[in-house]
Design an enzyme around this catalytic site. Structure first.
Site, PDB file in Angstrom:
ATOM      1  NE  ARG A  75      -1.823   2.512   3.963  1.00 47.99           N
ATOM      2  CZ  ARG A  75      -2.732   2.776   4.209  1.00 47.99           C
ATOM      3  NH1 ARG A  75      -4.010   2.598   4.392  1.00 47.99           N
ATOM      4  NH2 ARG A  75      -2.076   3.738   5.020  1.00 47.99           N
ATOM      5  CE1 TYR A  88      -4.870   5.974   7.774  1.00 43.87           C
ATOM      6  CE2 TYR A  88      -4.380   6.314   5.256  1.00 43.87           C
ATOM      7  CZ  TYR A  88      -4.563   5.287   6.732  1.00 43.87           C
ATOM      8  OH  TYR A  88      -4.630   3.842   6.843  1.00 43.87           O
ATOM      9  CG  ASP A 141      -6.954   3.841   3.272  1.00 45.56           C
ATOM     10  OD1 ASP A 141      -7.881   4.306   3.075  1.00 45.56           O
ATOM     11  OD2 ASP A 141      -7.040   3.251   4.821  1.00 45.56           O
ATOM     12  CG  HIS A 188      -8.421   7.018   6.401  1.00 46.42           C
ATOM     13  ND1 HIS A 188      -8.707   7.341   7.380  1.00 46.42           N
ATOM     14  CD2 HIS A 188      -7.986   5.910   6.768  1.00 46.42           C
ATOM     15  CE1 HIS A 188      -8.523   6.966   8.313  1.00 46.42           C
ATOM     16  NE2 HIS A 188      -7.675   5.802   8.566  1.00 46.42           N
ATOM     17  CD  GLU A 220      -8.096   0.157   2.915  1.00 48.91           C
ATOM     18  OE1 GLU A 220      -7.701  -0.204   2.467  1.00 48.91           O
ATOM     19  OE2 GLU A 220      -8.490   0.797   4.092  1.00 48.91           O
ATOM     20  CD  GLU A 251      -9.461   1.456   7.766  1.00 45.75           C
ATOM     21  OE1 GLU A 251      -9.533   0.567   7.320  1.00 45.75           O
ATOM     22  OE2 GLU A 251     -10.033   2.484   8.198  1.00 45.75           O
ATOM     23  NE  ARG A 299      -9.165  -2.633   3.630  1.00 44.36           N
ATOM     24  CZ  ARG A 299      -8.954  -2.590   5.022  1.00 44.36           C
ATOM     25  NH1 ARG A 299      -9.510  -2.056   5.370  1.00 44.36           N
ATOM     26  NH2 ARG A 299      -8.092  -2.598   5.720  1.00 44.36           N
ATOM     27  CD  GLU A 304      -4.480  -2.272   7.009  1.00 45.79           C
ATOM     28  OE1 GLU A 304      -5.303  -2.962   7.383  1.00 45.79           O
ATOM     29  OE2 GLU A 304      -3.941  -1.867   6.851  1.00 45.79           O
ATOM     30  CD1 TRP A 329      -7.386  12.655  10.026  1.00 45.19           C
ATOM     31  CD2 TRP A 329      -7.714  10.376  10.391  1.00 45.19           C
ATOM     32  NE1 TRP A 329      -6.078  11.404  10.703  1.00 45.19           N
ATOM     33  CE2 TRP A 329      -6.408  10.246  10.810  1.00 45.19           C
ATOM     34  CE3 TRP A 329      -8.556   8.708  11.651  1.00 45.19           C
ATOM     35  CZ2 TRP A 329      -5.485   8.907  11.148  1.00 45.19           C
ATOM     36  CZ3 TRP A 329      -7.850   7.262  11.620  1.00 45.19           C
ATOM     37  CH2 TRP A 329      -6.475   7.752  11.098  1.00 45.19           C
TER      38      TRP A 329
HETATM   39  C1  CS2 Z   1      -6.810   2.021   8.084  1.00 42.64           C
HETATM   40  C2  CS2 Z   1      -6.140   1.946   9.490  1.00 42.64           C
HETATM   41  O1  CS2 Z   1      -5.564   0.041   7.881  1.00 42.64           O
HETATM   42  C3  CS2 Z   1      -6.003   0.786   6.923  1.00 42.64           C
HETATM   43  O2  CS2 Z   1      -6.317   0.656   6.355  1.00 42.64           O
HETATM   44  O3  CS2 Z   1      -7.558   3.226   7.443  1.00 42.64           O
HETATM   45  O4  CS2 Z   1      -4.557   2.529   9.860  1.00 42.64           O
HETATM   46  C4  CS2 Z   1      -7.127   2.848  10.675  1.00 42.64           C
HETATM   47  O5  CS2 Z   1      -6.393   4.407  10.282  1.00 42.64           O
HETATM   48  C5  CS2 Z   1      -7.256   2.774  12.008  1.00 42.64           C
HETATM   49  O6  CS2 Z   1      -7.084   1.480  11.933  1.00 42.64           O
HETATM   50  C6  CS2 Z   1      -8.013   3.776  12.926  1.00 42.64           C
HETATM   51  O7  CS2 Z   1      -7.727   2.900  14.352  1.00 42.64           O
HETATM   52 MG    MG Z   2      -7.772   1.850   5.078  1.00 33.77          MG
END
Ligand code: CS2
Ligand code: MG
Length: 403
Positions: A148, A160, A211, A213, A237, A263, A284, A340, A403
């Site tokens: 990634r 991020y 990602d 996010h 993602e 997630e 995910r 992951e 975020w």
């Molecule tokens: C994320 C995480 O791993 C990922 O894909 O989006 O880093 C996420 O930000 C954290 O699990 C938040 O606790």
């Molecule tokens: Mg993620």
């Protein structure tokens, strides 16, 4: 018929907070479940201690399905990350116990292996394109087949997925949420450049992932997906916050870049619309936050009907116990996609001795009975809980954003 004699919650912070549920049967077998919910750890601890553990004592340890139904239906207040994480921890610990009692690695109880090893992706990042390209190269040298890639956005101070510490990315740091600044316009211009540089440098053999996010609007996500098509991503993602599931039709109508979501989902009901309408390619959800092995298998079974594959979340805020459980699931489930994998610190690895291993870009859960992850309670006690929150995001004009 073994019964649950004891259940307790262990909170430890070997670099970051982890909540672990330990269940012990009256014939002395113990099982572990991860109950970590990043930034909301103590809410799950309270839910377990106040509402779940008192109902577990004396229950038959091998009635995993019935216990799951009891905790889910029986609570009246269904779903939600706190409840589902607590249920996930109980479920994982009970599967661990059942597999240990059978003297088998957990994947055997889940139907045996559907593959020999579990493809995983690591996280590479850099402050700018050049640094991120170099870092991806380091992952490829370490043997990763899938990486990634995230990089800093020109004009924004930090974003991020980009960290100074190349080995361990940890967004939950200060006790109160840090405030980040975000601009989708600046970001959208910078990502295609990163992937063009990566394909130029490393060709098309390594799988590349990204990602977003949850930060874009649907039409922006369509634009990004389309711009990334020449670089053949494994997935894009969380392009938008997925509460608005209908909006994925719009994203889909603009791009063939595969989409991965889930997630922050915690039940099959969160996944249903996206899966049944074939609006995503990878689901995910993961063991601790989606109600444990029992529920994750149902999600995977639904996904299999629509050629949607799994891609379990595996960030550092999921403990090595989660990773152990996820790897047994990954090895067994027919429609596995990828796992992951973010490394934990050495302190964390010492607290959680484990059977799973990384080798040549793949993970394997190992052959120890159960899920193969334990906890060194004495060592865990040396690292007391430290409050830590995830950051919040604001646009450049101060508007609160995702975020
Ligand atoms: C994320 C995480 O791993 C990922 O894909 O989006 O880093 C996420 O930000 C954290 O699990 C938040 O606790
Ligand atoms: Mg993620």
């Amino acid at each position: 018929m073994p019964r649950i004699a004891e259940a307790r919650v262990i909170v430890t912070c070997p670099g970051r907070n982890f909540v672990t549920l330990k269940i012990v049967t009256d014939d002395g077998v113990h099982g572990l479940g991860d109950a970590t919910l990043n930034g909301r750890e103590m809410a799950v601890v309270s839910y377990l201690n106040d509402h779940v553990i008192p109902t577990l004592i004396g229950r038959e340890a091998d009635r995993i399905e019935d216990t799951w139904q009891y905790l889910y239906r029986g609570a009246y207040w269904r779903r939600g990350p706190v409840t589902m994480t607590a249920i996930g921890a109980v479920d994982t610990a009970l599967w661990d116990i059942k597999a240990k009692a059978a003297g088998m690695p957990l994947y055997q109880l889940l139907g045996g292996r559907s593959r020999d090893r579990v493809l995983c992706y690591g996280h590479a990042n850099g402050e700018d394109v050049a640094a991120a390209v170099e870092e991806v190269g380091r992952y490829l040298e370490l043997g990763y087949k899938a990486v990634r890639a995230q990089c800093g956005v020109p004009g924004l101070t930090g974003t991020y997925g980009v960290s100074k510490d190349r080995m361990y990315y940890e967004p939950a740091s200060s006790a109160l949420p840090e405030e980040n600044v975000w601009s989708s316009e600046k970001y959208l211009n910078s990502v295609p450049e990163l992937f063009a540089a990566l394909r130029e440098e490393y060709g098309f053999t390594p799988h590349l992932l990204h990602d977003v996010h949850h930060r874009l609007t649907p039409i922006e996500a369509g634009r990004l997906g389309k711009a990334l098509e020449p670089y053949a991503l494994f997935w894009m993602e969380d392009p938008t916050p997925a509460e608005n599931q209908e909006s994925f039709r719009l994203i889909r109508s603009h791009t063939t870049t595969p989409l991965a979501v889930g997630e922050v989902f915690n039940t099959i009901w969160d996944c249903k619309e996206l899966i049944e309408n074939q609006l995503i390619d990878y689901i995910r959800c993961t063991v601790p936050h989606a109600g444990g092995i029992t529920h994750l298998r149902q999600i995977a079974a639904l996904a299999a009907l629509y050629q949607v594959r799994t891609g379990c979340h595996g960030a550092t805020d999921l403990s090595p116990v989660s990773m152990g459980a996820a790897l047994h699931f990954d090895l067994s489930v027919p429609n596995f996609g990828i796992q992951e994998y973010m490394r934990h610190t050495e302190e964390t690895d010492a607290v959680f001795p484990r059977a799973w291993r990384f080798e040549d870009g793949y993970l394997h859960p190992g052959e120890a009975p159960g899920h193969g992850v334990d906890i060194d309670e004495k060592l865990a006690a040396k690292y007391p809980y430290r409050p830590a929150s995830l950051p919040v995001n604001r646009l450049e004009d101060g508007t609160l954003w995702n975020w």
